[in-house]
Each structure stands twice: as structure tokens, then as C-alpha cells.
Scaffold this active site. Sequence first.
Site, PDB file in Angstrom:
ATOM      1  N   GLU A 235       0.820  -1.209   0.000  1.00  7.67           N
ATOM      2  CA  GLU A 235       0.000   0.000   0.000  1.00  7.67           C
ATOM      3  C   GLU A 235       0.854   1.259   0.000  1.00  7.67           C
ATOM      4  OE1 GLU A 235      -2.880   0.514   3.202  1.00  7.67           O
ATOM      5  OE2 GLU A 235      -3.682   2.272   2.143  1.00  7.67           O
TER       6      GLU A 235
ATOM      7  N   ASP B 101      -0.652  -4.981   3.121  1.00  6.81           N
ATOM      8  CA  ASP B 101      -1.129  -3.765   3.780  1.00  6.81           C
ATOM      9  C   ASP B 101      -0.529  -3.780   5.184  1.00  6.81           C
ATOM     10  OD1 ASP B 101      -2.412  -1.587   4.816  1.00  6.81           O
ATOM     11  OD2 ASP B 101      -4.384  -2.092   3.983  1.00  6.81           O
TER      12      ASP B 101
ATOM     13  N   ILE C  21      -0.721  -1.693   7.746  1.00  2.39           N
ATOM     14  CA  ILE C  21      -1.731  -1.401   8.766  1.00  2.39           C
ATOM     15  C   ILE C  21      -3.043  -1.162   8.033  1.00  2.39           C
ATOM     16  CG2 ILE C  21      -2.477   0.123  10.637  1.00  2.39           C
ATOM     17  CD1 ILE C  21       0.473   0.787  11.176  1.00  2.39           C
ATOM     18  N   ASP C  22      -3.876  -2.186   7.981  1.00  2.00           N
ATOM     19  CA  ASP C  22      -5.211  -2.008   7.391  1.00  2.00           C
ATOM     20  C   ASP C  22      -6.121  -1.545   8.522  1.00  2.00           C
ATOM     21  OD1 ASP C  22      -7.342  -2.116   5.566  1.00  2.00           O
ATOM     22  OD2 ASP C  22      -7.939  -4.068   6.374  1.00  2.00           O
TER      23      ASP C  22
ATOM     24  N   THR D 291      -6.131   2.058   9.145  1.00  2.00           N
ATOM     25  CA  THR D 291      -5.239   3.105   9.668  1.00  2.00           C
ATOM     26  C   THR D 291      -5.991   4.138  10.512  1.00  2.00           C
ATOM     27  OG1 THR D 291      -3.817   2.815   7.744  1.00  2.00           O
ATOM     28  CG2 THR D 291      -3.534   4.840   8.966  1.00  2.00           C
TER      29      THR D 291
ATOM     30  N   ASP E 179      -6.056  -4.528   0.435  1.00  2.00           N
ATOM     31  CA  ASP E 179      -7.103  -4.615   1.463  1.00  2.00           C
ATOM     32  C   ASP E 179      -7.729  -6.006   1.503  1.00  2.00           C
ATOM     33  OD1 ASP E 179      -7.097  -1.821   2.215  1.00  2.00           O
ATOM     34  OD2 ASP E 179      -8.176  -1.364   0.371  1.00  2.00           O
TER      35      ASP E 179
HETATM   36  C1  IPD Z   1      -9.096   0.982   4.479  1.00  5.45           C
HETATM   37  C2  IPD Z   1      -9.910   0.113   5.419  1.00  5.45           C
HETATM   38  C3  IPD Z   1     -11.369   0.545   5.406  1.00  5.45           C
HETATM   39  C4  IPD Z   1     -11.962   0.551   4.021  1.00  5.45           C
HETATM   40  C5  IPD Z   1     -11.109   1.371   3.077  1.00  5.45           C
HETATM   41  C6  IPD Z   1      -9.658   0.891   3.102  1.00  5.45           C
HETATM   42  P1  IPD Z   1      -6.541   1.459   5.100  1.00  5.45           P
HETATM   43  O1  IPD Z   1      -7.759   0.556   4.462  1.00  5.45           O
HETATM   44  O2  IPD Z   1      -9.812  -1.242   5.061  1.00  5.45           O
HETATM   45  O3  IPD Z   1     -12.177  -0.312   6.189  1.00  5.45           O
HETATM   46  O4  IPD Z   1     -13.245   1.100   4.085  1.00  5.45           O
HETATM   47  O5  IPD Z   1     -11.642   1.214   1.770  1.00  5.45           O
HETATM   48  O6  IPD Z   1      -8.886   1.682   2.241  1.00  5.45           O
HETATM   49  O7  IPD Z   1      -6.504   2.746   4.328  1.00  5.45           O
HETATM   50  O8  IPD Z   1      -6.879   1.668   6.513  1.00  5.45           O
HETATM   51  O9  IPD Z   1      -5.342   0.597   4.895  1.00  5.45           O
END
Ligand code: IPD
Length: 265
Positions: A70, A86, A88-89, A91, A218
Amino acid sequence: MTSAADLLDIATRIARESGELALQRRREGVTVAATKSAAADIVTAADREVEAFIRAELARERPGDGFFGEESGAEAGTSGITWVVDPIDGTVNYAYGIPAWAVSIAAVEGTAETASWTALAGVVFNPVTGELFCAARGGGAWLGDQRLSVSDVGEAGGLVATGFGYNPETHGPALAQLSRVMPIARDVRRIGAASLDLASVAAGRVDAYYERGTHPWDHAAGALLVEEAGGRVGGAPGGRPGNGMVIASGPDFFSRLEPLLDFER
Ligand code: IPD
């Protein structure tokens, strides 16, 4: 030839170590380093540091593999395996101190193209709870020694997880879509981390998840968890999960949910 189980061992070790690093940085205090697609779409210093750690560990263990992360982008490899990461999913949860964020690491056969790859191994690790969800293709999905299985939905309807993404222009259509889903839902959850939404489908903690606007990192690991737990994962009708749509659930509920959603190819 490396087996999916070997790739899973590597992903598991690195997910645990990088998760501990992220947790340590969280305790020290979160710094927002930049915004990305929108003001709400943040990247913290920890996202970058943790991805750099994962990338360096993978380069050391598997120098011929490709990488797609990412925060630091894609680099082709020579082995036919690409790591989709990813760091930190969730964030925003991480920044706010909500204990629902995860390190997501997948090894896929193919390039950094969701439409063409086959996921071989995937790990979703929530360092706050210590839960590590994992799957190797053909070997089932697991949470510790518990084999995971998607749920059967009863007459109360499905517990449906979703997300709204960061692009404000998509929020109106997303809410309209949700109102179409409500008649088959017993309730809705917005957990805030797509990888944990998918892990929750695999574990039967929610009955379904759908979202438009996510990225490969994701859902790469989480989609394999759902498939290995007996679920179905899709995108546009008949297609693969992608930016236009990700849908995941048990097969019966999938066929009730899919016709209610809008798709972008
Ligand atoms: C996000 C999270 C979030 C989702 C977003 C993602 P990130 O990832 O998974 O739940 O709604 O579409 O981008 O930006 O925290 O790595």
C-alpha cells in the site's frame, strides 16, 4: 518449488513481528505523516515504517519474489510469486486507538494484478487482540487451532459488514445501496478494516461483507480466508473482487446479496 505452506510460514512470522512493531509505535504515539486520496485517507509514520520492515524481511527471505504494498508500490519479481501487503489495514482505527486494525500479508501466484492472480497464502493479524487468521490454498482457514467456516444465514437475515471508502462522492450512492441491502440484513457493522471484515466472514462472526473502492492489499489475504472457509468471494457479477466491488459470504447469502449491489468494472 516452494509450497503454499512454506509461504504461509514466512507470512506468519513476518506478520507477527511487524504487528508487534506497529503496536509498539502505537504505544509511543501516532504521527499522521500525510493524506492520500482524501483528507480522511491518512498514512501514519508507522504505516511506512512497518511496510519497509515487511518489504526488507521478504527481500531477505525471498529475493526473487515481487512485492506490491500500500505505501511503497509494486516491484516485479522473477519467481512468479508476488507479496501483496497492507502494513496497517484500518489506519484510521489505528490513529484513533480503536482496536480493529491488522497487518495483512498475502503471497499470490502471478503479478500485482487482482484479475489474474491466484492467492496461495494469506495472513491477517490483529496485534491488539493477538488473533492471527491464516490460510494456505487447499489447507483451510484457521484461527489458531480452530478451523474456520462461513456461517449459514437464518430467517433473521444476515449480519452484513460494509465500508464507505474515503471518496466523498461515493458516499451518497453507497448509502442508497445500503438501504437496498437492509431488507435482507439483520443488522449492519462498519468495522473499519477490510481485512478484518473478510476474516470475520471466514470466522462466521459476520455473515457477509461488501465494499466498493477497496484496493488489492485490502482484500488479497482476506479473500483467501473466506474461500478456504467455504465462502464465495466476487466482484462485478461473475468476476473477481476489485476496486469496483468486493462481496464475500457463504454461497447462499451471496446469491441474495449480489443482485442488490451496484457494480463498477
Ligand atoms: C481501508 C480500510 C477501510 C476501508 C477502506 C480501506 P486502510 O484501508 O480497510 O475499512 O473502508 O476502503 O482503504 O486505508 O486503513 O489501509
